[in-house]
Design an enzyme around this catalytic site. Sequence first.
Site, PDB file in Angstrom:
ATOM      1  N   ASN A  70       1.130  -1.086   0.024  1.00 36.76           N
ATOM      2  CA  ASN A  70      -0.242  -0.153  -0.036  1.00 36.76           C
ATOM      3  C   ASN A  70       1.131   1.120  -0.238  1.00 36.76           C
ATOM      4  OD1 ASN A  70      -1.261   1.653   0.930  1.00 36.76           O
ATOM      5  ND2 ASN A  70      -1.822   1.817   2.621  1.00 36.76           N
ATOM      6  N   LYS A  77       0.143   4.387  -0.431  1.00 32.58           N
ATOM      7  CA  LYS A  77      -0.579   5.850   0.401  1.00 32.58           C
ATOM      8  C   LYS A  77      -0.133   6.565  -0.780  1.00 32.58           C
ATOM      9  CE  LYS A  77      -0.246   3.420   4.515  1.00 32.58           C
ATOM     10  NZ  LYS A  77      -0.060   3.722   6.295  1.00 32.58           N
ATOM     11  N   HIS A 118      -9.988   1.537   4.593  1.00 31.33           N
ATOM     12  CA  HIS A 118      -8.695   1.421   5.635  1.00 31.33           C
ATOM     13  C   HIS A 118      -8.761   2.711   6.263  1.00 31.33           C
ATOM     14  CE1 HIS A 118      -4.490   2.511   6.448  1.00 31.33           C
ATOM     15  NE2 HIS A 118      -4.089   1.728   5.179  1.00 31.33           N
ATOM     16  N   GLU A 122      -7.301   4.452   7.613  1.00 32.83           N
ATOM     17  CA  GLU A 122      -7.037   6.450   7.491  1.00 32.83           C
ATOM     18  C   GLU A 122      -8.062   6.755   6.414  1.00 32.83           C
ATOM     19  OE1 GLU A 122      -2.901   5.876   5.078  1.00 32.83           O
ATOM     20  OE2 GLU A 122      -2.151   5.267   7.448  1.00 32.83           O
ATOM     21  N   GLU A 151      -5.859  -5.023  10.780  1.00 32.71           N
ATOM     22  CA  GLU A 151      -4.779  -3.349  10.574  1.00 32.71           C
ATOM     23  C   GLU A 151      -5.215  -3.326  11.909  1.00 32.71           C
ATOM     24  OE1 GLU A 151      -2.876  -2.364   6.863  1.00 32.71           O
ATOM     25  OE2 GLU A 151      -4.722  -1.614   6.988  1.00 32.71           O
ATOM     26  N   GLY A 164       1.846   2.118  10.567  1.00 29.61           N
ATOM     27  CA  GLY A 164       2.985   3.157  10.443  1.00 29.61           C
ATOM     28  C   GLY A 164       3.126   4.130  12.131  1.00 29.61           C
ATOM     29  N   SER A 200       2.977  -1.925  10.669  1.00 26.48           N
ATOM     30  CA  SER A 200       4.935  -2.463  10.806  1.00 26.48           C
ATOM     31  C   SER A 200       5.108  -3.456  10.550  1.00 26.48           C
ATOM     32  CB  SER A 200       4.628  -1.488  11.795  1.00 26.48           C
ATOM     33  OG  SER A 200       4.651  -0.124  12.320  1.00 26.48           O
TER      34      SER A 200
END
Length: 257
Positions: free
Chosen positions: A13, A15, A99, A101, A171, A177, A217
């Site tokens: 991904n 991003k 996701h 985010e 996740e 991150g 991560s």
Amino acid sequence: MNRKYRKVIIAGNWKMNMLPSKVKRYVEELRGAMPKFKTCNIVLCVPFPMIPNLRKATRDSRIAVGAQNVNEHEKGAYTGEVSISMLEDLNVKYVIVGHSERRQYFGETDFTVNAKVKSLLDAGIVPIICVGESLEQREFDLTMEHISYQIKAALHGLAPEQVRKCVVAYEPIWAIGTGRTATSEQAQEVCEHIRAIIRRGYGARVARSVSILYGGSMNSQNSAELLSMPDIDGGLIGGASLDPAEFARIIEATDQE
Ligand code: PEP
């Protein structure tokens, strides 16, 4: 991993990183570094403007093209949005849905996730459905309830044969991150729980064929251990997928069970 019943998938991904002009070079480096034998299915989920270049660069390779979001409506007055048929036309095979985010910054809800999953499946595109708890939810011992809710909402109204085609990515938000990975036991516990929910709703045959990925991560140092867990069938990799050599090492880890 359980190669007998399900696909092993390593998905990157990117991003909002990288540039369209850098895609060709990245793919050349990745192809040069990754194992020649087929260890797993490889997907790169990239920003929309990079899809045509990625498609060109990955022709004749085993790297599938993925996107990071899509609009659930067929077409029309949705300025700035991208439809499923546009992605279909570009031969996109996978789309990340829900996701954290997108949930956090762009108002994605469990209900829009469900609508997107349905529309993607109708178009023959595989949704990678992201679920995960916040740190507060984990500390309040609400992880399993939260994950159950997200999975049930995302899959609501689907037939067992459709659920079979979905990919789920666990996740934990606190691991994305942050450099703080879930332990392999923590990740396994939740992935096993996700499979149990699918089993209860859609039967054992469906549950055992859904690939469940871990994301948060993941890198070449921790991937082999995470992937050795029985219910973790691959990874959704953010930061570490931006470096083709590092991403290739994670792909290689799928062969180290
Ligand atoms: C992600 O964005 O899906 C992700 C897992 O990111 P990272 O690997 O950087 O934690």
